[in-house]
Design a protein around this motif. Structure first.
Motif, PDB file in Angstrom:
ATOM      1  N   VAL A 188       0.833  -1.198   0.000  1.00 47.10           N
ATOM      2  CA  VAL A 188       0.000   0.000   0.000  1.00 47.10           C
ATOM      3  C   VAL A 188       0.874   1.258   0.000  1.00 47.10           C
ATOM      4  O   VAL A 188       0.566   2.243  -0.677  1.00 47.10           O
ATOM      5  CB  VAL A 188      -0.955  -0.001   1.211  1.00 47.10           C
ATOM      6  CG1 VAL A 188      -1.780   1.279   1.259  1.00 47.10           C
ATOM      7  CG2 VAL A 188      -1.889  -1.209   1.144  1.00 47.10           C
ATOM      8  N   VAL A 189       1.991   1.226   0.728  1.00 43.65           N
ATOM      9  CA  VAL A 189       2.866   2.401   0.810  1.00 43.65           C
ATOM     10  C   VAL A 189       3.404   2.772  -0.576  1.00 43.65           C
ATOM     11  O   VAL A 189       3.523   3.950  -0.911  1.00 43.65           O
ATOM     12  CB  VAL A 189       4.011   2.172   1.827  1.00 43.65           C
ATOM     13  CG1 VAL A 189       4.935   1.035   1.402  1.00 43.65           C
ATOM     14  CG2 VAL A 189       4.827   3.441   2.024  1.00 43.65           C
ATOM     15  N   THR A 190       3.715   1.781  -1.399  1.00 41.50           N
ATOM     16  CA  THR A 190       4.207   2.046  -2.754  1.00 41.50           C
ATOM     17  C   THR A 190       3.130   2.723  -3.595  1.00 41.50           C
ATOM     18  O   THR A 190       3.395   3.695  -4.313  1.00 41.50           O
ATOM     19  CB  THR A 190       4.652   0.742  -3.447  1.00 41.50           C
ATOM     20  OG1 THR A 190       5.646   0.106  -2.647  1.00 41.50           O
ATOM     21  CG2 THR A 190       5.222   1.011  -4.827  1.00 41.50           C
ATOM     22  N   VAL A 191       1.912   2.211  -3.493  1.00 40.67           N
ATOM     23  CA  VAL A 191       0.793   2.782  -4.256  1.00 40.67           C
ATOM     24  C   VAL A 191       0.563   4.239  -3.854  1.00 40.67           C
ATOM     25  O   VAL A 191       0.414   5.124  -4.706  1.00 40.67           O
ATOM     26  CB  VAL A 191      -0.486   1.953  -4.032  1.00 40.67           C
ATOM     27  CG1 VAL A 191      -1.680   2.608  -4.719  1.00 40.67           C
ATOM     28  CG2 VAL A 191      -0.298   0.521  -4.537  1.00 40.67           C
ATOM     29  N   GLU A 192       0.557   4.510  -2.535  1.00 43.07           N
ATOM     30  CA  GLU A 192       0.315   5.867  -2.038  1.00 43.07           C
ATOM     31  C   GLU A 192       1.403   6.836  -2.530  1.00 43.07           C
ATOM     32  O   GLU A 192       1.106   7.957  -2.957  1.00 43.07           O
ATOM     33  CB  GLU A 192       0.302   5.855  -0.504  1.00 43.07           C
ATOM     34  CG  GLU A 192      -0.880   5.123   0.104  1.00 43.07           C
ATOM     35  CD  GLU A 192      -2.127   5.976   0.138  1.00 43.07           C
ATOM     36  OE1 GLU A 192      -2.085   7.067   0.724  1.00 43.07           O
ATOM     37  OE2 GLU A 192      -3.155   5.544  -0.424  1.00 43.07           O
TER      38      GLU A 192
ATOM     39  N   VAL B  16      11.896   5.366  -3.159  1.00 42.78           N
ATOM     40  CA  VAL B  16      10.982   5.214  -2.020  1.00 42.78           C
ATOM     41  C   VAL B  16      11.626   4.633  -0.761  1.00 42.78           C
ATOM     42  O   VAL B  16      10.951   4.468   0.253  1.00 42.78           O
ATOM     43  CB  VAL B  16       9.755   4.352  -2.390  1.00 42.78           C
ATOM     44  CG1 VAL B  16       8.923   5.009  -3.453  1.00 42.78           C
ATOM     45  CG2 VAL B  16      10.173   2.949  -2.794  1.00 42.78           C
ATOM     46  N   ASP B  17      12.913   4.363  -0.789  1.00 43.05           N
ATOM     47  CA  ASP B  17      13.545   3.752   0.378  1.00 43.05           C
ATOM     48  C   ASP B  17      15.047   4.034   0.355  1.00 43.05           C
ATOM     49  O   ASP B  17      15.686   3.944  -0.695  1.00 43.05           O
ATOM     50  CB  ASP B  17      13.293   2.237   0.350  1.00 43.05           C
ATOM     51  CG  ASP B  17      13.962   1.513   1.499  1.00 43.05           C
ATOM     52  OD1 ASP B  17      13.424   1.536   2.607  1.00 43.05           O
ATOM     53  OD2 ASP B  17      15.042   0.926   1.273  1.00 43.05           O
ATOM     54  N   ASP B  18      15.614   4.378   1.515  1.00 44.26           N
ATOM     55  CA  ASP B  18      17.033   4.714   1.598  1.00 44.26           C
ATOM     56  C   ASP B  18      17.940   3.560   1.189  1.00 44.26           C
ATOM     57  O   ASP B  18      19.015   3.772   0.623  1.00 44.26           O
ATOM     58  CB  ASP B  18      17.395   5.156   3.024  1.00 44.26           C
ATOM     59  CG  ASP B  18      16.854   6.534   3.365  1.00 44.26           C
ATOM     60  OD1 ASP B  18      16.671   7.352   2.449  1.00 44.26           O
ATOM     61  OD2 ASP B  18      16.601   6.794   4.558  1.00 44.26           O
ATOM     62  N   PHE B  19      17.543   2.314   1.494  1.00 47.28           N
ATOM     63  CA  PHE B  19      18.391   1.179   1.142  1.00 47.28           C
ATOM     64  C   PHE B  19      18.428   0.982  -0.379  1.00 47.28           C
ATOM     65  O   PHE B  19      19.470   0.643  -0.939  1.00 47.28           O
ATOM     66  CB  PHE B  19      17.902  -0.100   1.838  1.00 47.28           C
ATOM     67  CG  PHE B  19      18.168  -0.084   3.316  1.00 47.28           C
ATOM     68  CD1 PHE B  19      19.440  -0.320   3.810  1.00 47.28           C
ATOM     69  CD2 PHE B  19      17.151   0.205   4.214  1.00 47.28           C
ATOM     70  CE1 PHE B  19      19.700  -0.272   5.169  1.00 47.28           C
ATOM     71  CE2 PHE B  19      17.391   0.245   5.577  1.00 47.28           C
ATOM     72  CZ  PHE B  19      18.674   0.007   6.056  1.00 47.28           C
ATOM     73  N   MET B  20      17.298   1.205  -1.036  1.00 43.80           N
ATOM     74  CA  MET B  20      17.316   1.172  -2.501  1.00 43.80           C
ATOM     75  C   MET B  20      18.186   2.304  -3.038  1.00 43.80           C
ATOM     76  O   MET B  20      18.904   2.139  -4.024  1.00 43.80           O
ATOM     77  CB  MET B  20      15.899   1.316  -3.050  1.00 43.80           C
ATOM     78  CG  MET B  20      15.057   0.067  -2.930  1.00 43.80           C
ATOM     79  SD  MET B  20      13.474   0.246  -3.778  1.00 43.80           S
ATOM     80  CE  MET B  20      13.980   0.034  -5.468  1.00 43.80           C
TER      81      MET B  20
END
Length: 211
Positions: free
Chosen positions: A65-69, A120-124
């Protein structure tokens, strides 16, 4: 998106609090979350204000859901600025270093590669930085990056990442506090608790005209 654990817990009336936004049954579940739509919209607008129009999105799995938002927030920012949405600028990978690496290779091989990235993410983002370095692409001179979560890693990498601080401590604290209240009082009302976010500016972005 279709979380079997949530369905299981609801069916058995087992006390729980969700960190994140439920995909459905929202009126039945106490949850603690950020406004991920608004946070990503603001992160994208930060790049637009620095002159970037070719902004790519590196996201996680669309079943989250976080990715969609966050994707919707990215799209809204571009639309509000009158910038065309390009499907080739939207890459979905798992929340892994390797995911970020594969995504950035795809993007930078495009005929018109992006001048900025929202990740969307620091590790990425760490995988993104490593791959850009391998390709001889400098951050922020050649490409700007805004990341998410503001974990300790984000200020230790080179260059330090501009990242959205989602107040990880408060997410955990409020989730635990409200679960205790729910256990102590079965009549505790269902709540939606939104934890504020803040864009932390560091050295991974610069104005497009300086490139």
């Amino acid at each position: 998106v279709e979380d079997k654990i949530i369905s299981y817990l609801l069916k058995r009336n087992f006390p729980f609090v969700l960190i994140g936004k439920p995909y459905k049954n929202i009126e039945e579940i106490t949850h603690v979350d950020n406004d991920n739509f608004r946070a990503m919209q603001e992160a994208t607008e930060h790049l637009i204000m620095q002159g970037h129009h070719q902004i790519a999105f590196i996201g996680g799995c669309l079943e989250l859901v976080v990715t969609v938002e966050r994707l919707l927030g990215y799209e809204r920012a571009l639309r509000n600025a009158g910038i065309e949405l390009k499907n080739e600028y939207i890459i979905h990978e798992e929340f892994l270093r390797e995911g970020g690496q594969e995504a950035v290779k795809e993007l930078m091989s495009l005929e018109n590669p992006p001048t900025a990235l929202v990740v969307v993410d620091d590790f990425m983002a760490l995988g993104v930085l490593n791959t850009l370095d391998e390709l001889g692409i400098s951050v922020p001179e050649d490409i700007s990056i805004v990341s998410f979560n503001n974990v300790l890693l984000s200020e230790m990498v080179k260059p330090p990442l501009t990242s959205v601080d989602i107040n990880i401590f408060d997410l955990g604290y409020q989730a635990s506090k409200n679960l205790i209240q729910k256990i102590e009082n079965s009549n505790e009302p269902i709540k939606r608790i939104i934890i504020p976010h803040k864009l932390i500016e560091r050295s991974s972005c610069c104005h497009l005209k300086n490139k």
